[in-house]
Design a protein around this motif. Structure first.
Motif, short mmCIF file in Angstrom:
data_model
loop_
_atom_site.label_atom_id
_atom_site.label_comp_id
_atom_site.label_asym_id
_atom_site.label_seq_id
_atom_site.Cartn_x
_atom_site.Cartn_y
_atom_site.Cartn_z
N ASP A 71 22.58 9.06 27.79
CA ASP A 71 22.35 8.19 29.10
C ASP A 71 21.85 8.71 30.12
N ALA A 72 22.55 9.96 30.84
CA ALA A 72 22.70 10.25 31.68
C ALA A 72 20.90 11.02 32.16
N LEU A 73 20.37 11.79 31.16
CA LEU A 73 19.50 12.81 31.05
C LEU A 73 17.99 12.09 30.96
N ASP A 74 18.71 10.61 30.70
CA ASP A 74 16.98 9.55 30.69
C ASP A 74 15.96 9.91 29.91
N GLN A 75 16.24 10.22 28.37
CA GLN A 75 15.29 10.89 28.08
C GLN A 75 13.71 10.75 28.14
N ARG A 76 14.06 9.41 27.44
CA ARG A 76 13.14 8.29 28.16
C ARG A 76 12.72 8.66 26.23
N GLU A 77 13.26 8.55 25.28
CA GLU A 77 13.13 8.64 23.90
C GLU A 77 11.83 7.33 23.10
N SER A 78 11.41 7.31 22.75
CA SER A 78 11.09 5.75 21.97
C SER A 78 11.95 5.84 20.70
N MET A 79 12.54 4.95 21.04
CA MET A 79 13.36 3.27 19.86
C MET A 79 12.87 3.83 18.58
N GLU A 80 11.37 4.87 17.95
CA GLU A 80 10.60 4.62 16.52
C GLU A 80 11.34 6.00 16.96
N THR A 81 11.21 7.12 17.69
CA THR A 81 11.87 8.23 17.47
C THR A 81 13.25 8.57 17.28
N ARG A 82 13.62 7.73 18.11
CA ARG A 82 15.16 7.59 17.88
C ARG A 82 15.58 7.83 16.76
N ALA A 83 15.42 6.17 16.28
CA ALA A 83 15.57 5.46 14.90
C ALA A 83 15.24 6.56 13.79
N ALA A 84 14.06 6.75 13.56
CA ALA A 84 13.79 8.67 12.92
C ALA A 84 14.40 9.59 12.59
#
Length: 218
Positions: free
Chosen positions: A173-186
């Motif tokens: 959360d601190a790094l604020d990756q802006r990773e899409s939920m689709e990518t994270r879910a995968a």
């Protein structure tokens, strides 16, 4: 019933159709803490935001320090309590237990990440807040350790996995990756496996999707 005057002899101005409450002051102070930092949490500033007389503040708080203490209490009773409670929920497996912990961070709104960061920023300027933060972090890690230990991990391993779980989430959360939920879910299967060391079943992955990525089609 006769309305009491405020400490300076004046009557508090109303905000809209009703007077302010203690909860109004706490909420606007929390919003200000998150958006502008603790130095901006001042009685006059908050009164202007609430469109009420500054004197009405003293019906609910002795002084600014009293309000700041209330903000810390709120953080403890929401964010820290959410983590501790999530680790104690019944679960059949460690993976199901981990899913429930992830849920409070991502899905159900019981953990306010922005408030946590605001408290961490405040702790850089206040020794007493730093101590409160350290105690809170320790309590959260201990609760996660207990959760892992409950599922048969040795205490030393439970503590290490707890620290990986906690600090990975805070760091993400601190790094604020802006990773899409689709990518994270995968990556969900691998996240769970790397943290618990137990390959998740399809049922556990479904629970993960339902709790954390329920709006993502994977």
């Amino acid at each position: 019933m006769t309305e009491k005057n405020a400490p300076d002899g004046t009557k508090p101005r109303s905000r809209g159709p009703s007077r302010t409450s203690r909860e109004d002051w706490i909420q606007i102070a929390l919003d200000t803490l998150i958006s502008d930092g603790v130095d901006s949490v001042k009685v006059l500033t908050l009164a202007e935001k609430l469109e009420c007389a500054r004197s009405s503040f003293y019906w609910f708080f002795k002084n600014r320090t009293d309000l700041l203490n209330a903000l810390l209490d709120h953080w403890q009773s929401t964010n820290t309590k959410a983590v501790l409670d999530s680790t104690k929920r019944p679960a059949e497996t460690i993976n199901f237990a981990l899913v429930q912990v992830y849920g409070i961070w991502v899905a159900d709104g019981s953990f306010d990440t922005q408030l946590d960061f605001a408290i961490r920023d405040w702790a850089r300027r206040s020794g007493s807040v730093r101590r409160a933060l350290d105690l809170s972090d320790a309590a959260r890690v201990d609760a996660l350790s207990d959760m892992f230990e409950r599922f048969g991990y040795l205490r030393s391993e439970a503590e290490t996995r707890a620290r990986i779980t906690y600090f990975t989430q805070i760091g993400y959360d601190a790094l604020d990756q802006r990773e899409s939920m689709e990518t994270r879910a995968a990556r969900g299967r691998d996240y769970v496996y790397c943290i618990t060391g137990v390959a998740p079943t399809e049922e556990e992955l479904t629970a993960l999707r339902n709790v954390v990525w329920r709006d993502v089609d994977t």
